[in-house]
Design a protein around this motif. Structure first.
Motif, PDB file in Angstrom:
ATOM      1  N   ASP A 108      44.717 -23.498  51.218  1.00 39.80           N
ATOM      2  CA  ASP A 108      45.944 -22.796  51.227  1.00 39.80           C
ATOM      3  C   ASP A 108      47.294 -24.156  50.947  1.00 39.80           C
ATOM      4  OD1 ASP A 108      45.077 -20.198  52.056  1.00 39.80           O
ATOM      5  OD2 ASP A 108      44.784 -21.065  54.092  1.00 39.80           O
ATOM      6  N   THR A 109      46.913 -25.129  51.379  1.00 40.63           N
ATOM      7  CA  THR A 109      47.680 -26.550  51.252  1.00 40.63           C
ATOM      8  C   THR A 109      46.845 -27.628  51.042  1.00 40.63           C
ATOM      9  OG1 THR A 109      49.573 -25.423  52.719  1.00 40.63           O
ATOM     10  CG2 THR A 109      49.437 -27.809  52.127  1.00 40.63           C
ATOM     11  N   LEU A 110      47.243 -28.353  49.860  1.00 40.00           N
ATOM     12  CA  LEU A 110      46.100 -29.536  49.512  1.00 40.00           C
ATOM     13  C   LEU A 110      47.168 -30.790  49.596  1.00 40.00           C
ATOM     14  CD1 LEU A 110      43.528 -30.630  48.422  1.00 40.00           C
ATOM     15  CD2 LEU A 110      44.937 -30.385  45.938  1.00 40.00           C
ATOM     16  N   VAL A 111      46.585 -31.805  50.229  1.00 47.41           N
ATOM     17  CA  VAL A 111      47.205 -33.169  50.311  1.00 47.41           C
ATOM     18  C   VAL A 111      46.318 -34.025  49.446  1.00 47.41           C
ATOM     19  CG1 VAL A 111      48.148 -35.261  51.798  1.00 47.41           C
ATOM     20  CG2 VAL A 111      48.345 -32.717  52.627  1.00 47.41           C
ATOM     21  N   TYR A 112      46.984 -34.356  48.327  1.00 51.47           N
ATOM     22  CA  TYR A 112      46.054 -35.335  47.328  1.00 51.47           C
ATOM     23  C   TYR A 112      46.514 -36.701  47.658  1.00 51.47           C
ATOM     24  CZ  TYR A 112      44.386 -36.833  42.565  1.00 51.47           C
ATOM     25  OH  TYR A 112      43.646 -37.247  41.607  1.00 51.47           O
ATOM     26  N   ALA A 113      45.382 -37.384  48.182  1.00 53.21           N
ATOM     27  CA  ALA A 113      45.544 -38.737  48.514  1.00 53.21           C
ATOM     28  C   ALA A 113      44.368 -39.545  47.925  1.00 53.21           C
ATOM     29  CB  ALA A 113      45.772 -39.046  50.000  1.00 53.21           C
ATOM     30  N   LEU A 114      44.105 -39.367  46.675  1.00 54.72           N
ATOM     31  CA  LEU A 114      42.743 -40.250  46.219  1.00 54.72           C
ATOM     32  C   LEU A 114      43.023 -41.628  45.741  1.00 54.72           C
ATOM     33  CD1 LEU A 114      41.158 -37.402  44.075  1.00 54.72           C
ATOM     34  CD2 LEU A 114      40.458 -38.300  46.446  1.00 54.72           C
ATOM     35  N   GLY A 115      44.375 -42.064  45.726  1.00 56.87           N
ATOM     36  CA  GLY A 115      44.809 -43.382  45.429  1.00 56.87           C
ATOM     37  C   GLY A 115      44.416 -43.876  44.213  1.00 56.87           C
ATOM     38  N   SER A 116      44.287 -45.042  44.056  1.00 58.25           N
ATOM     39  CA  SER A 116      44.039 -45.818  42.625  1.00 58.25           C
ATOM     40  C   SER A 116      42.945 -46.915  42.898  1.00 58.25           C
ATOM     41  CB  SER A 116      45.594 -46.531  42.599  1.00 58.25           C
ATOM     42  OG  SER A 116      45.862 -47.418  43.375  1.00 58.25           O
ATOM     43  N   GLY A 117      42.511 -47.431  41.897  1.00 56.14           N
ATOM     44  CA  GLY A 117      41.601 -48.363  41.747  1.00 56.14           C
ATOM     45  C   GLY A 117      42.288 -49.305  40.675  1.00 56.14           C
ATOM     46  N   TRP A 118      41.314 -50.254  40.219  1.00 56.61           N
ATOM     47  CA  TRP A 118      41.696 -51.622  39.300  1.00 56.61           C
ATOM     48  C   TRP A 118      42.092 -50.864  37.860  1.00 56.61           C
ATOM     49  CZ3 TRP A 118      38.407 -55.131  36.276  1.00 56.61           C
ATOM     50  CH2 TRP A 118      37.383 -54.604  35.812  1.00 56.61           C
ATOM     51  N   ASN A 119      42.744 -51.535  37.538  1.00 54.26           N
ATOM     52  CA  ASN A 119      43.473 -51.466  36.099  1.00 54.26           C
ATOM     53  C   ASN A 119      43.057 -52.416  34.874  1.00 54.26           C
ATOM     54  OD1 ASN A 119      44.683 -50.526  33.711  1.00 54.26           O
ATOM     55  ND2 ASN A 119      46.714 -50.099  34.796  1.00 54.26           N
ATOM     56  N   ALA A 120      41.998 -52.123  34.304  1.00 54.19           N
ATOM     57  CA  ALA A 120      41.589 -53.249  33.112  1.00 54.19           C
ATOM     58  C   ALA A 120      42.705 -53.342  31.905  1.00 54.19           C
ATOM     59  CB  ALA A 120      40.246 -52.697  32.800  1.00 54.19           C
ATOM     60  N   GLN A 121      43.695 -52.559  31.979  1.00 56.20           N
ATOM     61  CA  GLN A 121      44.803 -52.649  31.041  1.00 56.20           C
ATOM     62  C   GLN A 121      44.209 -52.813  29.554  1.00 56.20           C
ATOM     63  OE1 GLN A 121      47.834 -52.607  32.161  1.00 56.20           O
ATOM     64  NE2 GLN A 121      47.716 -53.468  34.136  1.00 56.20           N
ATOM     65  N   GLY A 122      42.775 -52.317  29.350  1.00 58.63           N
ATOM     66  CA  GLY A 122      42.458 -52.335  28.075  1.00 58.63           C
ATOM     67  C   GLY A 122      42.085 -53.461  27.365  1.00 58.63           C
ATOM     68  N   PHE A 244      47.347 -51.389  39.364  1.00 56.04           N
ATOM     69  CA  PHE A 244      46.593 -50.517  39.721  1.00 56.04           C
ATOM     70  C   PHE A 244      46.345 -49.222  38.875  1.00 56.04           C
ATOM     71  CE2 PHE A 244      47.734 -52.447  43.686  1.00 56.04           C
ATOM     72  CZ  PHE A 244      46.649 -53.021  44.144  1.00 56.04           C
ATOM     73  N   ALA A 245      45.396 -48.334  38.670  1.00 56.11           N
ATOM     74  CA  ALA A 245      45.289 -47.254  37.881  1.00 56.11           C
ATOM     75  C   ALA A 245      45.154 -46.351  38.752  1.00 56.11           C
ATOM     76  CB  ALA A 245      44.402 -47.355  36.862  1.00 56.11           C
ATOM     77  N   VAL A 246      45.828 -44.943  38.736  1.00 56.01           N
ATOM     78  CA  VAL A 246      45.310 -43.979  39.559  1.00 56.01           C
ATOM     79  C   VAL A 246      44.248 -43.223  39.360  1.00 56.01           C
ATOM     80  CG1 VAL A 246      47.875 -43.567  40.181  1.00 56.01           C
ATOM     81  CG2 VAL A 246      47.038 -42.312  38.403  1.00 56.01           C
ATOM     82  N   HIS A 247      43.680 -42.476  40.135  1.00 50.85           N
ATOM     83  CA  HIS A 247      42.404 -41.560  40.050  1.00 50.85           C
ATOM     84  C   HIS A 247      42.603 -40.646  39.121  1.00 50.85           C
ATOM     85  CE1 HIS A 247      38.751 -39.461  41.129  1.00 50.85           C
ATOM     86  NE2 HIS A 247      38.464 -40.248  41.942  1.00 50.85           N
ATOM     87  N   PRO A 248      41.624 -40.143  38.011  1.00 50.38           N
ATOM     88  CA  PRO A 248      41.761 -39.408  36.791  1.00 50.38           C
ATOM     89  C   PRO A 248      41.988 -37.958  37.234  1.00 50.38           C
ATOM     90  CG  PRO A 248      39.753 -40.316  37.076  1.00 50.38           C
ATOM     91  CD  PRO A 248      40.220 -41.041  38.093  1.00 50.38           C
ATOM     92  N   ILE A 249      41.590 -37.438  38.513  1.00 49.68           N
ATOM     93  CA  ILE A 249      41.391 -36.175  38.598  1.00 49.68           C
ATOM     94  C   ILE A 249      42.962 -35.394  38.246  1.00 49.68           C
ATOM     95  CG2 ILE A 249      41.039 -34.712  40.442  1.00 49.68           C
ATOM     96  CD1 ILE A 249      38.621 -35.864  41.207  1.00 49.68           C
ATOM     97  N   ALA A 250      44.085 -36.002  38.816  1.00 48.06           N
ATOM     98  CA  ALA A 250      44.998 -35.228  38.788  1.00 48.06           C
ATOM     99  C   ALA A 250      45.523 -34.922  37.378  1.00 48.06           C
ATOM    100  CB  ALA A 250      46.237 -36.046  39.501  1.00 48.06           C
ATOM    101  N   ARG A 251      45.073 -35.919  36.364  1.00 46.88           N
ATOM    102  CA  ARG A 251      45.600 -35.706  35.068  1.00 46.88           C
ATOM    103  C   ARG A 251      44.606 -34.442  34.363  1.00 46.88           C
ATOM    104  NH1 ARG A 251      47.916 -39.396  31.446  1.00 46.88           N
ATOM    105  NH2 ARG A 251      47.056 -41.177  32.743  1.00 46.88           N
ATOM    106  N   ALA A 252      43.565 -34.303  34.922  1.00 46.05           N
ATOM    107  CA  ALA A 252      42.446 -33.217  34.411  1.00 46.05           C
ATOM    108  C   ALA A 252      42.965 -31.801  35.000  1.00 46.05           C
ATOM    109  CB  ALA A 252      41.076 -33.397  34.762  1.00 46.05           C
ATOM    110  N   THR A 253      43.985 -31.431  35.892  1.00 45.53           N
ATOM    111  CA  THR A 253      44.490 -30.561  36.282  1.00 45.53           C
ATOM    112  C   THR A 253      45.885 -30.082  35.737  1.00 45.53           C
ATOM    113  OG1 THR A 253      45.984 -31.419  38.080  1.00 45.53           O
ATOM    114  CG2 THR A 253      43.660 -31.272  38.684  1.00 45.53           C
TER     115      THR A 253
END
Length: 408
Positions: A108-122, A244-253
């Protein structure tokens, strides 16, 4: 014939149990009555990871285990050790896997706190050859690699931010036999006050760390890194700490996110596109003083978790939504185990002249780290002991009606 309805609990799912997620789950458990809510915390690892100490883990220091099963015992929070693989914010479900089994859980309520990982910057070669310390697995891999280095071998830390300074000084202090260098895109400590910059240079000189300034790294190889000016820096080991780069799941929603994938939230940490979703920590794009985005840090994530949990509780119980101050006071930097820097800042995170340095600063930083871990390990201490009930307007829809048995 009588009709019977069963009112179910309001289902709150918290995904991710870093500083923000763990604190939010515990705070919700204390704010809300157990008979009214079912709080589930989903995390891939069974222990809390003190992310601000990963540079210590890399040099062989052991960190005290903090099992979630002990932290949340007796709080009413159900812990699920699983990896979140998908979030359906329109269908209001979370999908996660434990082993090979997949499970879908409604909320019913979601708290999204998946955080981040390292960012290779390409940057070419980074994924293949560089080490990261954004989490425990990466820190442990680097720990093993450093332990296998012979005296005189080279270590290059890429990135001149807080993590880079802490990693370089920790490695140099623990392994004075290694040739440690740091490559920074700008000047060393260029965001610090003159006193702060001077102290960092003094510590680097004392530990024998070479600072390569104005040296943007453009490539990583097995034994060296290359820089934008065509230079080359020897590196038996490269440690990558450039943000840091954030977890990719949010972008897929269908959540509204920024170009970097952070969830856009209002002042209560509520998604601006989906009001039943809250985001905290590195996963959220929240605005601070001066309408400046809050930076990714423990100092940001903790008050964000307080604000989100209190807002959820207030909306469910019909209370007034409190406003947690989202501002900065200082930046705490470890420079090895015996030295440190506390850079005082304005509310919007700009350095001022004042700074605390040396052994006293190291002790101050240690107290901050211990305090943050203690707050996570004691999630319901110091909170109201008589939570308010959920209001009828906030009650979730009852289960479908079922006919009662006929009586003679």
């Amino acid at each position: 014939m009588q009709q019977h309805q069963t009112t179910r609990q309001h289902r709150i799912i918290v995904i991710g149990a870093g500083y923000s997620g763990a604190i939010a789950a515990g705070r919700l458990a204390k704010r809300l009555r157990r008979e009214d809510v079912a709080i589930t915390l989903v995390n891939a690892e069974p222990d809390f990871v003190e992310r601000v100490r990963m540079h210590q883990l890399t040099v062989g220091q052991d960190l005290a285990p903090r099992p979630f099963s002990e932290m949340f015992a007796g709080t009413g929070v159900e812990l699920k050790l699983a990896k979140v693989t998908a979030v359906d914010v329109d269908g209001k479900t979370v999908t996660f896997t434990s082993g090979e089994a997949a499970e879908e859980l409604p909320y019913d309520t979601l708290v999204y706190a998946l955080g981040s990982g390292w960012n290779a910057q390409g940057v070419p070669g980074t994924a293949e050859h560089a080490h990261e310390i954004a989490g425990r697995p990466g820190a442990l891999r680097l720990r093993e690699r450093l332990a296998g280095l012979d005296a005189g071998e080279s270590v290059v830390v890429v990135g001149g931010g807080l993590t880079g300074l802490e990693a370089a000084t920790e490695i140099a202090e623990a392994r004075p036999d290694l040739d440690v260098a740091l490559a920074a895109r700008g000047e060393l400590g260029d965001w610090l006050s003159p006193k702060g910059r001077g102290h960092v240079r003094k510590v680097f000189a004392g530990l024998g760390i070479t600072a390569h300034e104005q040296a943007a790294v453009t490539g990583v190889r097995a034994d060296h890194v290359t820089t934008a000016d065509g230079g080359s820096i020897p590196a038996a080991v490269t440690v990558w700490t450039t943000g840091f780069a954030v977890h990719p799941i949010a972008r897929a929603t269908t959540l509204e996110v920024t170009d970097s994938g952070q969830i856009v939230v209002d002042r209560t940490m509520r998604s601006v596109s989906h009001p039943d979703v809250y985001a905290v920590g590195d996963a959220a794009m929240a605005m601070g003083p001066g309408d400046k985005p809050l930076r990714m840090s423990c100092a940001t994530g903790t008050p964000m978790a307080w604000q989100a949990a209190d807002a959820i509780a207030a909306r469910l119980t019909g209370g007034k939504i409190p406003k947690t101050p989202l501002r900065y006071f200082n930046q705490c930097i470890s420079l090895g185990r015996r030295n440190g820097l506390i850079q005082y800042v304005t509310a919007d995170d700009r350095s001022v002249k004042a700074a605390l340095t040396g052994r006293l600063a190291a002790l101050y930083k240690e107290l901050i780290c211990k305090g943050a871990a203690w707050a996570v390990a004691h999630p319901t201490v110091g909170m109201p002991t008589r939570p308010r009930p959920i209001t009828p307007q906030a009650q979730p829809q009852p289960h479908p009606t079922t006919p009662a048995k006929a009586t003679a």
